[in-house]
Design an enzyme around this catalytic site. Structure first.
Site, PDB file in Angstrom:
ATOM      1  N   HIS A   4      10.229   1.708   5.720  1.00  0.00           N
ATOM      2  CA  HIS A   4       9.411   0.497   5.516  1.00  0.00           C
ATOM      3  C   HIS A   4      10.355  -0.708   5.467  1.00  0.00           C
ATOM      4  O   HIS A   4      10.985  -0.970   4.439  1.00  0.00           O
ATOM      5  CB  HIS A   4       8.607   0.608   4.216  1.00  0.00           C
ATOM      6  CG  HIS A   4       7.630  -0.514   4.030  1.00  0.00           C
ATOM      7  ND1 HIS A   4       6.301  -0.303   3.725  1.00  0.00           N
ATOM      8  CD2 HIS A   4       7.775  -1.860   4.121  1.00  0.00           C
ATOM      9  CE1 HIS A   4       5.672  -1.471   3.629  1.00  0.00           C
ATOM     10  NE2 HIS A   4       6.557  -2.437   3.857  1.00  0.00           N
ATOM     11  N   HIS A   6      11.152  -4.886   6.792  1.00  0.00           N
ATOM     12  CA  HIS A   6      10.791  -6.149   7.459  1.00  0.00           C
ATOM     13  C   HIS A   6      12.077  -6.793   7.948  1.00  0.00           C
ATOM     14  O   HIS A   6      12.863  -7.279   7.129  1.00  0.00           O
ATOM     15  CB  HIS A   6      10.096  -7.102   6.480  1.00  0.00           C
ATOM     16  CG  HIS A   6       8.848  -6.522   5.889  1.00  0.00           C
ATOM     17  ND1 HIS A   6       7.606  -6.690   6.462  1.00  0.00           N
ATOM     18  CD2 HIS A   6       8.649  -5.765   4.780  1.00  0.00           C
ATOM     19  CE1 HIS A   6       6.692  -6.066   5.721  1.00  0.00           C
ATOM     20  NE2 HIS A   6       7.296  -5.486   4.706  1.00  0.00           N
ATOM     21  N   ARG A   8      11.806  -9.144  10.343  1.00  0.00           N
ATOM     22  CA  ARG A   8      11.358 -10.469  10.809  1.00  0.00           C
ATOM     23  C   ARG A   8      11.694 -10.682  12.281  1.00  0.00           C
ATOM     24  O   ARG A   8      11.825  -9.750  13.051  1.00  0.00           O
ATOM     25  CB  ARG A   8      11.941 -11.588   9.933  1.00  0.00           C
ATOM     26  CG  ARG A   8      11.815 -11.378   8.432  1.00  0.00           C
ATOM     27  CD  ARG A   8      10.387 -11.228   7.970  1.00  0.00           C
ATOM     28  NE  ARG A   8      10.283 -11.318   6.505  1.00  0.00           N
ATOM     29  CZ  ARG A   8       9.271 -10.837   5.805  1.00  0.00           C
ATOM     30  NH1 ARG A   8       8.282 -10.195   6.398  1.00  0.00           N
ATOM     31  NH2 ARG A   8       9.238 -10.979   4.494  1.00  0.00           N
ATOM     32  N   ASN A  32       3.929  -7.283  10.452  1.00  0.00           N
ATOM     33  CA  ASN A  32       3.244  -8.480   9.929  1.00  0.00           C
ATOM     34  C   ASN A  32       3.993  -9.759  10.299  1.00  0.00           C
ATOM     35  O   ASN A  32       4.433 -10.522   9.448  1.00  0.00           O
ATOM     36  CB  ASN A  32       3.038  -8.373   8.406  1.00  0.00           C
ATOM     37  CG  ASN A  32       4.343  -8.225   7.632  1.00  0.00           C
ATOM     38  OD1 ASN A  32       5.327  -7.699   8.151  1.00  0.00           O
ATOM     39  ND2 ASN A  32       4.348  -8.676   6.398  1.00  0.00           N
ATOM     40  N   LYS A  94      -0.638   0.238  10.815  1.00  0.00           N
ATOM     41  CA  LYS A  94      -0.524  -0.256   9.442  1.00  0.00           C
ATOM     42  C   LYS A  94      -1.780  -1.003   9.022  1.00  0.00           C
ATOM     43  O   LYS A  94      -2.170  -1.973   9.666  1.00  0.00           O
ATOM     44  CB  LYS A  94       0.708  -1.173   9.332  1.00  0.00           C
ATOM     45  CG  LYS A  94       0.922  -1.840   7.986  1.00  0.00           C
ATOM     46  CD  LYS A  94       1.517  -0.889   6.957  1.00  0.00           C
ATOM     47  CE  LYS A  94       1.555  -1.523   5.562  1.00  0.00           C
ATOM     48  NZ  LYS A  94       2.756  -2.311   5.324  1.00  0.00           N
ATOM     49  N   HIS A 132      -1.138  -0.282   3.155  1.00  0.00           N
ATOM     50  CA  HIS A 132      -0.836  -1.168   2.032  1.00  0.00           C
ATOM     51  C   HIS A 132      -2.002  -0.913   1.080  1.00  0.00           C
ATOM     52  O   HIS A 132      -3.082  -1.479   1.242  1.00  0.00           O
ATOM     53  CB  HIS A 132      -0.756  -2.631   2.481  1.00  0.00           C
ATOM     54  CG  HIS A 132      -0.354  -3.549   1.367  1.00  0.00           C
ATOM     55  ND1 HIS A 132       0.842  -4.220   1.337  1.00  0.00           N
ATOM     56  CD2 HIS A 132      -0.990  -3.860   0.207  1.00  0.00           C
ATOM     57  CE1 HIS A 132       0.924  -4.918   0.204  1.00  0.00           C
ATOM     58  NE2 HIS A 132      -0.178  -4.725  -0.491  1.00  0.00           N
ATOM     59  N   HIS A 170       4.844   1.783  -0.553  1.00  0.00           N
ATOM     60  CA  HIS A 170       5.341   1.111  -1.769  1.00  0.00           C
ATOM     61  C   HIS A 170       4.454   1.325  -3.005  1.00  0.00           C
ATOM     62  O   HIS A 170       3.962   0.372  -3.612  1.00  0.00           O
ATOM     63  CB  HIS A 170       5.579  -0.387  -1.536  1.00  0.00           C
ATOM     64  CG  HIS A 170       4.555  -1.105  -0.688  1.00  0.00           C
ATOM     65  ND1 HIS A 170       3.205  -1.030  -0.934  1.00  0.00           N
ATOM     66  CD2 HIS A 170       4.696  -1.912   0.385  1.00  0.00           C
ATOM     67  CE1 HIS A 170       2.560  -1.761  -0.033  1.00  0.00           C
ATOM     68  NE2 HIS A 170       3.439  -2.303   0.783  1.00  0.00           N
ATOM     69  N   ASP A 242      11.070  -1.517   1.781  1.00  0.00           N
ATOM     70  CA  ASP A 242      10.268  -2.748   1.810  1.00  0.00           C
ATOM     71  C   ASP A 242      11.147  -3.976   1.632  1.00  0.00           C
ATOM     72  O   ASP A 242      10.758  -4.947   0.987  1.00  0.00           O
ATOM     73  CB  ASP A 242       9.148  -2.711   0.752  1.00  0.00           C
ATOM     74  CG  ASP A 242       8.075  -3.775   1.018  1.00  0.00           C
ATOM     75  OD1 ASP A 242       8.052  -4.340   2.129  1.00  0.00           O
ATOM     76  OD2 ASP A 242       7.280  -4.044   0.097  1.00  0.00           O
ATOM     77  N   HIS A 246      12.750 -13.723   2.666  1.00  0.00           N
ATOM     78  CA  HIS A 246      12.107 -15.021   2.912  1.00  0.00           C
ATOM     79  C   HIS A 246      13.154 -16.103   2.650  1.00  0.00           C
ATOM     80  O   HIS A 246      13.901 -15.988   1.663  1.00  0.00           O
ATOM     81  CB  HIS A 246      10.948 -15.261   1.937  1.00  0.00           C
ATOM     82  CG  HIS A 246       9.781 -14.350   2.127  1.00  0.00           C
ATOM     83  ND1 HIS A 246       8.863 -14.529   3.122  1.00  0.00           N
ATOM     84  CD2 HIS A 246       9.373 -13.262   1.434  1.00  0.00           C
ATOM     85  CE1 HIS A 246       7.930 -13.577   3.038  1.00  0.00           C
ATOM     86  NE2 HIS A 246       8.226 -12.783   2.029  1.00  0.00           N
TER      87      HIS A 246
HETATM   88  C1  NCD Z   1       6.090  -8.097   2.447  1.00  0.00           C
HETATM   89  C2  NCD Z   1       6.533  -9.235   3.375  1.00  0.00           C
HETATM   90  O1  NCD Z   1       7.086 -10.221   2.869  1.00  0.00           O
HETATM   91  O2  NCD Z   1       6.356  -9.129   4.587  1.00  0.00           O
HETATM   92  N1  NCD Z   1       6.047  -8.597   1.116  1.00  0.00           N
HETATM   93  C3  NCD Z   1       6.075  -7.884  -0.019  1.00  0.00           C
HETATM   94  O3  NCD Z   1       5.930  -8.463  -1.083  1.00  0.00           O
HETATM   95  N2  NCD Z   1       6.271  -6.592  -0.010  1.00  0.00           N
HETATM   96  C4  NCD Z   1       4.793  -7.545   2.912  1.00  0.00           C
HETATM   97  C5  NCD Z   1       4.373  -6.264   2.255  1.00  0.00           C
HETATM   98  O4  NCD Z   1       4.911  -5.205   2.556  1.00  0.00           O
HETATM   99  O5  NCD Z   1       3.465  -6.313   1.414  1.00  0.00           O
HETATM  100 ZN    ZN Z   2       6.348  -4.367   3.309  1.00  0.00          ZN
END
Ligand code: NCD
Ligand code: ZN
Length: 347
Positions: A4, A6, A8, A32, A94, A132, A170, A242, A246
Site C-alpha cells: 500500500h 502512494h 504520487r 487516488n 480499490k 478503504h 490500513h 500507506d 504531502h
Molecule cells: C492517503 C493519501 O494521502 O493519499 N491518506 C491517508 O491518510 N492515508 C489516502 C488513504 O490511503 O487513505
Molecule cells: Zn493509502
C-alpha cells in the site's frame, strides 16, 4: 514488499519514489491521483511515468516491480475490470468511500454502490478488492467509529462474493482486526508502519501523524503492535505502509497522510527486535514480504527479493526533505537501513 504505497506523480513523485524503491522490491501503488486512475490506459500511463522516474533515480536501478490498483468509481463497469485485468501489473481494484480521504471522489457511499457486475467480474478474473474500510462521514460523523461501522459492508461482500479476494487496508480498530482474523482466508488485512505506534492524541497534536483512518485508542494501538508480531503464523497479516506524502502547505491545510517511506523499515524492525519473540526474524520477514506476496500470488525468487541490512546505529531523522516533513522528523532512531543515507540530506 509494500502492499500500500502512494508515490504520487510529477515533482512529488520525483522526491519520494527513491525512498520506497530503496526498501521494497515490489509494491502496490494506489490510484487516488487527480484525476483518479479509473481505466487500464490511465494506470498503464502512470506506471510508465513511475518506471521512468525509477530509472532516473538510480545509476543502476534496483529491479523493482510496480503493481497498481484500479480506482473503482460508481460508473466503473465489468468491461473496465476485464480490460484492466489483462494488464498483469493491475492486480487490484480499490474502493474508497466518497470523500473519506485524500482524492477519494468515487461517488460510492459503500461497496454496495458498486455495480454487482463489477464485483462479479473481479471475483471471476481473480482481481483483489482493496477496501478503504470506512463508512462515509454522512453515515458516521465520528472518525473514530467509521471503521467499526464498515464491518457490516465487509460481511455483505464476504457473504455474497465468497470467492472474491479482499484486503481490508490500513486496519486501525481492534474490532476490525479481530473480525478479519475470524473471516475466511479470502480476506486479509494490511497494517501500516505507523498505526501500531500512534493514537488519536498523537494525530491531534501533530498534523504529520494525522492520517485516514485516524489512529485510534491506546487499546487499538496495542492490538496492532502485538498483531504484527504474530505474522509468522498468521498469513492474513500484511505490511502496507500507506506512506502518503504531502507538501507542507497541504499538511497545514489538513490533508491526511503520513510520509513514512524513509523511516518505516527502521521503526518496524526496532519494534520486532525489541518486542518480538523467538520468531522475530521469521515474523518480520513474513509481515514485510512473505504474507502479502503469497496472498496476491506474487512470490519472488530469492535472487529477485534481494536483502535489507539493519545496522544498530543511532541516527536523526531529517526535519524536512524537499518540502515534505517525514514521520518521526527530528527524532533519534536506533536502527539504520544500511546504505540509506537519505540521499545526501542529514539532520
Ligand atoms: C492517503 C493519501 O494521502 O493519499 N491518506 C491517508 O491518510 N492515508 C489516502 C488513504 O490511503 O487513505
Ligand atoms: Zn493509502
Amino acid at each position: 514488499d509494500d502492499w500500500h504505497v502512494h508515490v504520487r506523480d510529477a515533482e512529488l513523485m520525483a522526491s519520494v519514489l527513491r525512498f520506497s524503491t530503496y526498501t521494497s522490491r515490489q509494491m502496490l501503488l494506489m490510484p487516488n491521483l487527480v484525476p483518479p486512475l479509473t481505466t487500464e490506459e490511465m494506470v498503464a500511463e502512470y506506471l510508465s511515468r513511475v518506471g521512468i522516474q525509477h530509472l532516473k533515480d538510480w545509476v543502476i536501478a534496483p529491479p523493482t516491480r510496480f503493481y497498481a490498483a484500479l480506482f473503482l468509481h460508481r460508473t466503473t463497469s465489468a468491461r473496465d475490470i476485464r480490460n484492466a485485468a489483462i494488464n498483469p501489473m493491475i492486480i487490484s481494484g480499490k474502493f474508497y468511500p466518497d470523500g473519506g480521504t485524500t482524492n477519494s471522489s468515487s461517488q460510492l457511499t459503500s461497496p454496495r454502490d458498486l455495480r454487482l457486475e463489477v464485483l462479479e467480474a473481479m471475483e471471476e478474473v481473480g482481481m483483489v478488492l482493496c477496501l478503504h474500510g470506512e463508512v462515509v462521514e454522512a453515515e458516521e460523523p465520528d472518525p473514530l467509529l467509521r471503521e467499526v461501522a464498515f464491518i457490516k459492508y465487509l460481511d455483505w461482500l464476504v457473504t455474497n462474493f465468497p470467492k472474491l479476494k479482499i484486503v481490508v487496508e490500513h486496519v486501525s480498530d481492534r474490532r476490525m482486526v479481530h473480525h478479519v482474523l475470524n473471516l475466511p482466508e479470502t480476506v486479509a488485512m494490511t497494517i501500516t508502519s505507523h498505526h501500531p505506534f500512534l493514537t488519536h492524541t498523537d494525530a491531534l497534536n501533530d498534523p504529520h501523524c494525522n492520517c485516514m483512518p485516524v489512529a485510534k485508542t491506546e487499546t487499538d494501538r496495542e492490538c496492532l503492535a502485538s498483531t504484527v508480531l504474530t505474522a509468522a503464523w498468521t498469513p492474513k497479516i500484511i505490511s502496507g505502509t500507506d506512506t502518503a506524502p504531502h507538501p507542507v502547505p497541504d499538511k497545514k491545510a489538513g490533508k491526511a497522510g503520513v510520509w513514512s517511506a524513509g523511516v518505516h523499515a527502521s521503526v518496524l524492525w526496532d519494534h520486532f527486535a525489541t518486542s518480538g519473540g523467538d520468531d522475530k526474524f521469521e515474523a518480520f520477514v513474513a509481515f514485510t514480504s512473505g504474507n502479502g506476496a503469497r496472498f496476491y500470488g506474487l512470490e519472488m525468487s530469492p535472487e529477485m527479493r534481494g536483502e535489507i541490512t539493519f545496522v544498530r546505529q543511532r541516527w536523526q531523522v531529517p526535519e524536512i526533505y524537499e518540502g515534505i516533513v517525514p514521520w518521526k522528523a527530528g527524532e533519534i532512531l536506533d536502527w539504520r537501513v544500511k546504505g540509506m543515507e537519505w540521499f545526501g540530506i542529514t539532520a
